[in-house]
Design an enzyme around this catalytic site. Sequence first.
Site, PDB file in Angstrom:
ATOM      1  N   ASP A  21       0.855  -1.183   0.000  1.00 35.89           N
ATOM      2  CA  ASP A  21       0.000   0.000   0.000  1.00 35.89           C
ATOM      3  C   ASP A  21       0.896   1.239   0.000  1.00 35.89           C
ATOM      4  O   ASP A  21       2.071   1.176   0.379  1.00 35.89           O
ATOM      5  CB  ASP A  21      -0.893  -0.015   1.245  1.00 35.89           C
ATOM      6  CG  ASP A  21      -1.781   1.203   1.350  1.00 35.89           C
ATOM      7  OD1 ASP A  21      -2.328   1.645   0.322  1.00 35.89           O
ATOM      8  OD2 ASP A  21      -1.919   1.727   2.464  1.00 35.89           O
ATOM      9  N   ASP A  75      -0.134   4.980   1.077  1.00 39.03           N
ATOM     10  CA  ASP A  75      -0.296   5.919   2.189  1.00 39.03           C
ATOM     11  C   ASP A  75      -0.216   5.196   3.530  1.00 39.03           C
ATOM     12  O   ASP A  75      -1.018   4.309   3.819  1.00 39.03           O
ATOM     13  CB  ASP A  75      -1.634   6.652   2.070  1.00 39.03           C
ATOM     14  CG  ASP A  75      -1.747   7.446   0.772  1.00 39.03           C
ATOM     15  OD1 ASP A  75      -0.841   8.236   0.505  1.00 39.03           O
ATOM     16  OD2 ASP A  75      -2.732   7.260   0.042  1.00 39.03           O
TER      17      ASP A  75
END
Length: 252
Positions: A15, A17
């Site tokens: 991922d 963020d």
Amino acid sequence: MALGLPGAIRACLFDLDGVITDTASVHAATWKEAFDALLQQREGDGFLPFTLEKDYRELVDGRPRAEGIRSFLSSRGIKLPEGGPGSPPGLDTVHGLGLWKSSLFEERVRAEGVAVCQDTMDYVAAVRNRGLLTAVVTSSANCREILRAAGAETLFDAWIDGIVAAKRGLRGKPHPDTFLAAARDLGQHPSECAVFEDALAGMDAGRSGHFGWVVGVDRVSQPEALYAHGADTVVADLTCLIEAAPIKGARP
């Protein structure tokens, strides 16, 4: 079990963020600014504010922008017209609210820059040195700009971001579609891929996609929730996995 991963793992799906970059806090702050403005407009100064501890983590974090908006509005019994990509930024439509939030986020990134999570950068370097493939999987439409600003654009073999997901018609997290697409782009079976996520929606995606290993990156002290949503192991700092053998902190 080098790198804290089972031996069958051939690729790592990260991922963006909160895992690769320290932009999750910027997203959270700008979502709060946007939602609080909407709530104040509708309810006056006595409105119940958008909370980071519950509203952001459970309803918005990790989801595609419009889905996160719908999820939060539904929790408050609020209905807005959908609007569309041509809607003006503002508080009148779902798409307009999303565009306004995006502009707030971009303003902060331009003003403050982008900080990378150094533990992830060290871990990415370690897995690439071992010959494992790497990919970014995010709902963000600003993925390339953010990684370019962070000097990390060349560290990943595949990209599935909000723009790619829209073009391919992929459902966002908590559905596994974007992670599965990254695995396909890398030429790997899901069982040969490890997912690295900090959001509960991302944990759900990793579990439902039947990936070989799901790592919860615990940036906000919620290990129990990460395990409950499907993590095989939870760590606060990925560098602890570089020399981990056997796997530490794994689900019993």
